[in-house]
Motif scaffolding. Structure first.
Motif, mmCIF file in Angstrom:
data_model
loop_
_atom_site.group_PDB
_atom_site.id
_atom_site.type_symbol
_atom_site.label_atom_id
_atom_site.label_comp_id
_atom_site.label_asym_id
_atom_site.label_seq_id
_atom_site.Cartn_x
_atom_site.Cartn_y
_atom_site.Cartn_z
ATOM 1 N N LEU A 197 1.456 -44.221 49.786
ATOM 2 C CA LEU A 197 1.303 -44.028 51.225
ATOM 3 C C LEU A 197 -0.119 -43.608 51.575
ATOM 4 N N ALA A 198 -0.740 -42.815 50.691
ATOM 5 C CA ALA A 198 -2.073 -42.279 50.976
ATOM 6 C C ALA A 198 -3.183 -43.287 50.705
ATOM 7 N N ILE A 199 -3.119 -43.973 49.567
ATOM 8 C CA ILE A 199 -4.251 -44.829 49.183
ATOM 9 C C ILE A 199 -3.874 -46.294 49.014
ATOM 10 N N GLY A 200 -2.607 -46.630 49.243
ATOM 11 C CA GLY A 200 -2.179 -48.005 49.081
ATOM 12 C C GLY A 200 -3.005 -49.024 49.857
ATOM 13 N N PRO A 201 -3.304 -48.764 51.138
ATOM 14 C CA PRO A 201 -4.106 -49.744 51.883
ATOM 15 C C PRO A 201 -5.536 -49.889 51.371
ATOM 16 N N LEU A 202 -6.007 -48.938 50.573
ATOM 17 C CA LEU A 202 -7.390 -48.963 50.094
ATOM 18 C C LEU A 202 -7.535 -49.553 48.698
ATOM 19 N N THR A 203 -6.631 -49.195 47.794
ATOM 20 C CA THR A 203 -6.727 -49.676 46.412
ATOM 21 C C THR A 203 -5.443 -50.345 45.914
ATOM 22 N N GLY A 204 -4.396 -50.301 46.697
ATOM 23 C CA GLY A 204 -3.100 -50.769 46.232
ATOM 24 C C GLY A 204 -2.279 -49.658 45.624
ATOM 25 N N GLY A 205 -2.920 -48.507 45.357
ATOM 26 C CA GLY A 205 -2.197 -47.377 44.785
ATOM 27 C C GLY A 205 -1.583 -47.707 43.438
ATOM 28 N N SER A 206 -2.394 -48.143 42.500
ATOM 29 C CA SER A 206 -1.876 -48.532 41.190
ATOM 30 C C SER A 206 -1.415 -47.324 40.386
ATOM 31 N N LEU A 207 -2.343 -46.450 40.027
ATOM 32 C CA LEU A 207 -2.073 -45.250 39.218
ATOM 33 C C LEU A 207 -1.493 -45.596 37.855
ATOM 34 N N ASN A 208 -1.582 -46.869 37.469
ATOM 35 C CA ASN A 208 -0.912 -47.312 36.259
ATOM 36 C C ASN A 208 -1.591 -48.586 35.760
ATOM 37 N N PRO A 209 -2.366 -48.512 34.685
ATOM 38 C CA PRO A 209 -3.077 -49.703 34.200
ATOM 39 C C PRO A 209 -2.176 -50.885 33.888
ATOM 40 N N ALA A 210 -1.019 -50.626 33.305
ATOM 41 C CA ALA A 210 -0.117 -51.731 32.961
ATOM 42 C C ALA A 210 0.412 -52.398 34.217
ATOM 43 N N ALA A 262 6.188 -62.241 53.648
ATOM 44 C CA ALA A 262 6.949 -63.067 54.582
ATOM 45 C C ALA A 262 6.789 -62.527 55.992
ATOM 46 N N ALA A 263 6.619 -63.416 56.959
ATOM 47 C CA ALA A 263 6.344 -62.995 58.334
ATOM 48 C C ALA A 263 7.474 -62.168 58.929
ATOM 49 N N ASP A 264 8.712 -62.462 58.553
ATOM 50 C CA ASP A 264 9.859 -61.770 59.142
ATOM 51 C C ASP A 264 10.520 -60.791 58.188
ATOM 52 N N SER A 265 9.773 -60.338 57.171
ATOM 53 C CA SER A 265 10.388 -59.492 56.143
ATOM 54 C C SER A 265 10.704 -58.089 56.641
ATOM 55 N N GLY A 266 9.872 -57.550 57.512
ATOM 56 C CA GLY A 266 10.044 -56.176 57.948
ATOM 57 C C GLY A 266 9.677 -55.151 56.891
ATOM 58 N N ILE A 267 9.063 -55.597 55.799
ATOM 59 C CA ILE A 267 8.664 -54.701 54.716
ATOM 60 C C ILE A 267 7.209 -54.304 54.908
ATOM 61 N N GLY A 268 6.980 -53.018 55.070
ATOM 62 C CA GLY A 268 5.628 -52.517 55.256
ATOM 63 C C GLY A 268 5.257 -51.512 54.178
ATOM 64 N N LEU A 269 4.244 -50.714 54.463
ATOM 65 C CA LEU A 269 3.738 -49.759 53.477
ATOM 66 C C LEU A 269 4.807 -48.766 53.046
ATOM 67 N N VAL A 270 5.593 -48.265 53.981
ATOM 68 C CA VAL A 270 6.615 -47.270 53.641
ATOM 69 C C VAL A 270 7.636 -47.863 52.680
ATOM 70 N N GLU A 271 8.106 -49.055 52.977
ATOM 71 C CA GLU A 271 9.103 -49.686 52.114
ATOM 72 C C GLU A 271 8.536 -49.986 50.734
ATOM 73 N N ILE A 272 7.282 -50.430 50.681
ATOM 74 C CA ILE A 272 6.644 -50.710 49.395
ATOM 75 C C ILE A 272 6.505 -49.428 48.577
#
Length: 243
Positions: free
Chosen positions: A169-182, A31-41
């Motif tokens: 925080l480290a790899i989220g912008p690159l891979t989504g930072g899954s670390l979890n197949p499920a 959402a454009a006005d969510s204010g939710i970024g990488l830190v919040e995620i």
């Protein structure tokens, strides 16, 4: 049978919460006005994992096939029970993704791929694989160091959740930072977008197994020290101040 049901439900509820809360944060970030970024995620995922690991660790507390495969490789879970855990994890993740799809605004759900992960255009498949494997290595190493080691500090799932937060925080912008197949499979099933699922399965499992075996072999299986090694700590009858 009752024990298997308890483990199944614990894993199902735990992974459902992780995917629903973390995926929900990803969806709302569109959402454009969510204010939710990488830190919040990252915090949404980390807090959800910390809380649910703490709540379920008396029964199971894996909430991740990579963790379960690491336990299986280290012979700390029976194969049949490992299968119960993984089925519960996959089922819980898919149901959570369906819940996100049905309860969140459709445009945001579609834009976020139901909270799924994707590999950034600027990195190769090999780089993405290595990033996921290394980050999952850290996660599983912390799991063994806090939840498995009998001498571990009583921190519950706090350290495990912090590790996931740091990894995103480290790899989220690159891979989504899954670390979890499920966590990656659930949104993929619901969205029908299967991008990089091989990476999101093989890399975390490989990194997790290496971490589990390393910690199990070096830190958990106690062996007598060599006769010429000396005491690790000063004995009580040694004069104080001497090393």
């Amino acid at each position: 049978m009752r024990d298997a049901i308890r483990h199944f439900v614990a894993e199902f509820v735990g992974i459902f919460a992780l995917v629903f809360v973390g995926g929900g944060a990803l969806v709302l970030s569109q959402a454009a006005d969510s204010g939710i970024g990488l830190v919040e995620i990252a915090l949404a995922h980390g807090l959800a994992l910390a809380i649910m690991v703490s709540a379920t660790m008396r029964v199971s507390g894996h909430l991740n096939p990579a963790v379960t495969f690491a336990f299986l490789a280290a012979r700390r879970i029976e194969p049949i029970m490992a299968g119960v855990y993984i089925i519960a994890q996959i089922t819980g993740a898919i149901v959570a993704a369906w819940a996100i799809s049905g309860l969140f605004p459709d445009p945001l759900v579609d834009a976020a791929r139901v909270g799924g992960q994707s590999v950034a255009l600027g990195i190769s498949g090999t780089q993405a694989w290595m990033l996921e494997a290394i980050a999952t290595f850290f996660l599983v190493f912390v799991v063994f160091g806090t939840a498995v080691d009998p001498e571990a500090p009583p921190v519950g799932g706090f350290a495990i959740g912090l590790t996931l937060t740091a990894a995103i925080l480290a790899i989220g912008p690159l891979t989504g930072g899954s670390l979890n197949p499920a966590r990656s499979l659930g949104p993929a099933v619901v969205s029908g977008i299967w991008e990089a699922q091989i990476i999101y399965w093989t890399a975390p499992v490989a990194g997790g197994i290496v971490a589990g075996l390393l910690y199990d072999l070096l830190f958990l299986r106690r062996r007598p020290d060599p006769i010429d090694h000396g005491a690790v700590r000063p004995t009580t009858d040694e004069p104080r101040g001497r090393v």
